[in-house]
Design a protein around this motif. Structure first.
Motif, PDB file in Angstrom:
ATOM      1  N   ASP A  41      -4.324 -19.432   3.503  1.00 47.36           N
ATOM      2  CA  ASP A  41      -3.263 -19.664   4.487  1.00 47.36           C
ATOM      3  C   ASP A  41      -1.884 -19.531   3.856  1.00 47.36           C
ATOM      4  O   ASP A  41      -0.973 -18.968   4.455  1.00 47.36           O
ATOM      5  CB  ASP A  41      -3.415 -21.046   5.134  1.00 47.36           C
ATOM      6  CG  ASP A  41      -4.576 -21.114   6.103  1.00 47.36           C
ATOM      7  OD1 ASP A  41      -5.015 -20.047   6.600  1.00 47.36           O
ATOM      8  OD2 ASP A  41      -5.064 -22.230   6.362  1.00 47.36           O
ATOM      9  N   SER A  62      -6.229 -10.378  11.509  1.00 48.46           N
ATOM     10  CA  SER A  62      -6.939 -11.662  11.539  1.00 48.46           C
ATOM     11  C   SER A  62      -8.333 -11.528  10.938  1.00 48.46           C
ATOM     12  O   SER A  62      -8.795 -12.410  10.207  1.00 48.46           O
ATOM     13  CB  SER A  62      -7.035 -12.191  12.965  1.00 48.46           C
ATOM     14  OG  SER A  62      -5.767 -12.559  13.427  1.00 48.46           O
ATOM     15  N   SER A  66      -9.743 -13.424   7.630  1.00 45.27           N
ATOM     16  CA  SER A  66     -10.944 -14.259   7.766  1.00 45.27           C
ATOM     17  C   SER A  66     -11.980 -13.927   6.690  1.00 45.27           C
ATOM     18  O   SER A  66     -12.869 -14.725   6.418  1.00 45.27           O
ATOM     19  CB  SER A  66     -11.570 -14.097   9.153  1.00 45.27           C
ATOM     20  OG  SER A  66     -12.244 -12.856   9.266  1.00 45.27           O
ATOM     21  N   ARG A  67     -11.856 -12.769   6.078  1.00 37.67           N
ATOM     22  CA  ARG A  67     -12.793 -12.357   5.025  1.00 37.67           C
ATOM     23  C   ARG A  67     -12.214 -12.575   3.631  1.00 37.67           C
ATOM     24  O   ARG A  67     -12.740 -12.065   2.650  1.00 37.67           O
ATOM     25  CB  ARG A  67     -13.173 -10.900   5.218  1.00 37.67           C
ATOM     26  CG  ARG A  67     -13.963 -10.731   6.504  1.00 37.67           C
ATOM     27  CD  ARG A  67     -14.660  -9.443   6.569  1.00 37.67           C
ATOM     28  NE  ARG A  67     -15.315  -9.315   7.859  1.00 37.67           N
ATOM     29  CZ  ARG A  67     -15.538  -8.168   8.446  1.00 37.67           C
ATOM     30  NH1 ARG A  67     -15.194  -7.044   7.852  1.00 37.67           N
ATOM     31  NH2 ARG A  67     -16.131  -8.131   9.612  1.00 37.67           N
TER      32      ARG A  67
END
Length: 126
Positions: A41, A62, A66-67
């Motif tokens: 993040d 996104s 996420s990976r």
């Protein structure tokens, strides 16, 4: 086949463009490893102001983030690389995934990092 890309650097922008343009397999996972205490993040927040993301690219971006995962460790400690190996094994493809290591490091730490990768982080296919 799953692909696990380990980057030992703070820069993920090149990987992001390769992913965006479909030049990497869909089942590609990105793992950052460095001495800095960062989070995905935090990396995302730091990168976003400098990224030119078209309206149609938001969802793909996104998926890319996420990976991503990130681990902090010491370059000269085998235990840090043992933890990294356990994390890599927990990703899809696990021990049998193809692993690509990208190092952007000062020359003074190359020996320790490459030795620890060799001894602790190679996949069953490597």
């Amino acid at each position: 086949d799953a692909l696990q890309c380990l980057w030992v650097t703070s820069s993920s922008l090149v990987l992001r463009w390769l992913f965006r343009d479909g030049l990497l397999p869909e089942e590609t996972y990105f793992v950052g490893f460095a001495r800095s205490n960062l989070t995905v993040d935090g990396i995302r927040s730091a990168c976003l102001p400098h990224m030119k993301v078209a309206d149609g690219e938001t969802e793909r971006l996104s998926v890319f983030f996420s990976r991503n995962s990130y681990l902090s460790g010491q370059y000269d400690e085998e235990s840090s690389f043992a933890q990294l190996h356990a994390h890599l094994n927990s990703l899809p493809g696990g021990q049998e995934a193809n692993r690509l290591f990208y190092l952007a490091l000062p020359p003074t730490v190359y020996h320790d990092v490459t030795k620890n990768i060799r001894h602790k982080c190679m996949s069953g296919k490597s």
